[in-house]
Enzyme design. Sequence first.
Site, PDB file in Angstrom:
ATOM      1  N   HIS A   1      -1.725   4.960 -11.508  1.00  0.00           N
ATOM      2  CA  HIS A   1      -1.053   3.666 -10.757  1.00  0.00           C
ATOM      3  C   HIS A   1      -1.639   3.204  -9.381  1.00  0.00           C
ATOM      4  O   HIS A   1      -1.819   2.368  -9.150  1.00  0.00           O
ATOM      5  CB  HIS A   1       0.384   3.928 -10.997  1.00  0.00           C
ATOM      6  CG  HIS A   1       1.109   2.698 -10.113  1.00  0.00           C
ATOM      7  ND1 HIS A   1       1.980   2.085 -11.147  1.00  0.00           N
ATOM      8  CD2 HIS A   1       1.570   2.488  -9.005  1.00  0.00           C
ATOM      9  CE1 HIS A   1       2.771   1.185 -10.021  1.00  0.00           C
ATOM     10  NE2 HIS A   1       2.131   1.478  -8.792  1.00  0.00           N
ATOM     11  N   GLU A   2      -1.827   4.372  -8.529  1.00  0.00           N
ATOM     12  CA  GLU A   2      -2.103   4.186  -7.225  1.00  0.00           C
ATOM     13  C   GLU A   2      -3.476   3.799  -7.010  1.00  0.00           C
ATOM     14  O   GLU A   2      -4.019   2.883  -6.189  1.00  0.00           O
ATOM     15  CB  GLU A   2      -1.847   5.508  -6.207  1.00  0.00           C
ATOM     16  CG  GLU A   2      -0.501   6.090  -6.262  1.00  0.00           C
ATOM     17  CD  GLU A   2       0.761   4.904  -5.960  1.00  0.00           C
ATOM     18  OE1 GLU A   2       0.067   3.797  -5.447  1.00  0.00           O
ATOM     19  OE2 GLU A   2       1.740   5.120  -6.390  1.00  0.00           O
TER      20      GLU A   2
ATOM     21  N   CYS B   1       7.156  -0.328  -9.554  1.00  0.00           N
ATOM     22  CA  CYS B   1       6.224  -0.539  -8.293  1.00  0.00           C
ATOM     23  C   CYS B   1       6.954  -1.078  -7.093  1.00  0.00           C
ATOM     24  O   CYS B   1       7.622  -2.025  -7.179  1.00  0.00           O
ATOM     25  CB  CYS B   1       4.941  -1.392  -8.650  1.00  0.00           C
ATOM     26  SG  CYS B   1       3.837  -1.425  -7.075  1.00  0.00           S
ATOM     27  N   LEU B   2       6.559  -0.452  -5.889  1.00  0.00           N
ATOM     28  CA  LEU B   2       7.457  -0.961  -4.788  1.00  0.00           C
ATOM     29  C   LEU B   2       6.860  -2.299  -4.253  1.00  0.00           C
ATOM     30  O   LEU B   2       7.601  -3.193  -3.507  1.00  0.00           O
ATOM     31  CB  LEU B   2       7.192   0.032  -3.490  1.00  0.00           C
ATOM     32  CG  LEU B   2       7.766   1.543  -3.618  1.00  0.00           C
ATOM     33  CD1 LEU B   2       7.349   2.392  -2.364  1.00  0.00           C
ATOM     34  CD2 LEU B   2       9.093   1.397  -3.671  1.00  0.00           C
TER      35      LEU B   2
ATOM     36  N   GLN C   1      -1.019  -1.439  -0.348  1.00  0.00           N
ATOM     37  CA  GLN C   1       0.350  -1.897  -0.383  1.00  0.00           C
ATOM     38  C   GLN C   1       0.908  -2.192   0.891  1.00  0.00           C
ATOM     39  O   GLN C   1       1.922  -3.127   1.217  1.00  0.00           O
ATOM     40  CB  GLN C   1       1.476  -1.202  -1.221  1.00  0.00           C
ATOM     41  CG  GLN C   1       1.159  -0.969  -2.508  1.00  0.00           C
ATOM     42  CD  GLN C   1       2.092   0.206  -3.237  1.00  0.00           C
ATOM     43  OE1 GLN C   1       1.620   1.231  -3.233  1.00  0.00           O
ATOM     44  NE2 GLN C   1       2.987  -0.595  -3.664  1.00  0.00           N
TER      45      GLN C   1
ATOM     46  N   HIS D   1      -4.008   0.268  -7.450  1.00  0.00           N
ATOM     47  CA  HIS D   1      -3.654  -0.709  -6.227  1.00  0.00           C
ATOM     48  C   HIS D   1      -5.118  -0.655  -5.575  1.00  0.00           C
ATOM     49  O   HIS D   1      -5.254  -1.708  -4.887  1.00  0.00           O
ATOM     50  CB  HIS D   1      -2.639   0.103  -5.306  1.00  0.00           C
ATOM     51  CG  HIS D   1      -0.972  -0.187  -5.915  1.00  0.00           C
ATOM     52  ND1 HIS D   1      -0.739  -1.374  -5.879  1.00  0.00           N
ATOM     53  CD2 HIS D   1       0.062   0.504  -6.348  1.00  0.00           C
ATOM     54  CE1 HIS D   1       0.418  -1.555  -6.339  1.00  0.00           C
ATOM     55  NE2 HIS D   1       0.956  -0.249  -6.572  1.00  0.00           N
TER      56      HIS D   1
ATOM     57  N   GLY E   1       4.995   7.312  -4.771  1.00  0.00           N
ATOM     58  CA  GLY E   1       3.719   7.099  -4.613  1.00  0.00           C
ATOM     59  C   GLY E   1       3.497   5.862  -3.592  1.00  0.00           C
ATOM     60  O   GLY E   1       4.319   4.768  -3.630  1.00  0.00           O
TER      61      GLY E   1
HETATM   62  O1  GNR Z   1       7.915   4.799  -6.760  1.00  0.00           O
HETATM   63  C1  GNR Z   1       7.139   4.569  -8.022  1.00  0.00           C
HETATM   64  N1  GNR Z   1       7.810   5.043  -9.082  1.00  0.00           N
HETATM   65  C2  GNR Z   1       6.779   4.891  -9.888  1.00  0.00           C
HETATM   66  C3  GNR Z   1       7.272   5.251 -11.466  1.00  0.00           C
HETATM   67  C4  GNR Z   1       6.543   5.101 -12.475  1.00  0.00           C
HETATM   68  C5  GNR Z   1       5.277   4.924 -12.428  1.00  0.00           C
HETATM   69  C6  GNR Z   1       4.546   4.556 -11.252  1.00  0.00           C
HETATM   70  C7  GNR Z   1       5.322   4.558 -10.034  1.00  0.00           C
HETATM   71  S1  GNR Z   1       4.651   4.275  -8.614  1.00  0.00           S
HETATM   72  C8  GNR Z   1       6.080   3.770  -7.717  1.00  0.00           C
HETATM   73  C9  GNR Z   1       5.649   3.450  -5.905  1.00  0.00           C
HETATM   74  C10 GNR Z   1       4.516   2.632  -6.070  1.00  0.00           C
HETATM   75  O2  GNR Z   1       4.659   1.424  -6.126  1.00  0.00           O
HETATM   76  N2  GNR Z   1       3.369   3.284  -5.928  1.00  0.00           N
HETATM   77  O3  GNR Z   1       2.088   2.232  -5.872  1.00  0.00           O
HETATM   78 NI    NI Z   2       2.909   0.580  -6.960  1.00  0.00          NI
END
Ligand code: GNR
Ligand code: NI
Length: 185
Positions: free
Chosen positions: A134-135, A92-93, A51, A138, A46
């Site tokens: 999660h997104e 998270c990236l 980001q 952000h 995601g």
């Molecule tokens: O790549 C991602 N893996 C992930 C694993 C578990 C819960 C959420 C994520 S999202 C993350 C990519 C990212 O940072 N998205 O904002």
């Molecule tokens: Ni993230």
Amino acid sequence: MALLPILEFPDPRLRKVAVDVVQINDDTRQLAKDMLETMYHAPGIGLAASQVNVHQRVVVIDVSEDGDDPRVLVNPSWEPLTDEVQSYQEGCLSVPEFYDDVARHSKIQLCAFDENGETISEQAEGLFAVCIQHELDHLNGKLFVDYLSRVKRDRIRKKLEKKHRDEAKDALYEARAKIDEEAQA
Ligand code: GNR
Ligand code: NI
């Protein structure tokens, strides 16, 4: 197509609240394409526009095993469909190399538009539901580390600050080496 640089915690720009997309047009579709390319390259499941320092409510997600189910969500929102929560080890990236458990609603109702302005209304569970929540965080300036203890978050922040200092030093060193090389030629 373009790979976009990803902001990393504790960059204050990750704390901005993104604004709604007013009109879904070619710019929106180009942004979504670039975000998908950046997400697949990372690799990740995601990516939120926040980001990549674009503070508009655009998210891309692909939780399929083969990475062949790209989803674009514009102006997304969600509501819990159950009080039940599931704990998942999140990454998270924007917080590279750190992972920890976060509890989120296990079943949600998603509402959004796709890249063509078509309405999306569907139920989500499992990893898809985790990723949507999660997104959406952000887009609201929130990161998964905010759910951890202050001690854990500070530890992660210090390690990433050191990584960023080291990267800046390396870049400076490389630039100097290149100048020296050119002066000798
Ligand atoms: O790549 C991602 N893996 C992930 C694993 C578990 C819960 C959420 C994520 S999202 C993350 C990519 C990212 O940072 N998205 O904002
Ligand atoms: Ni993230």
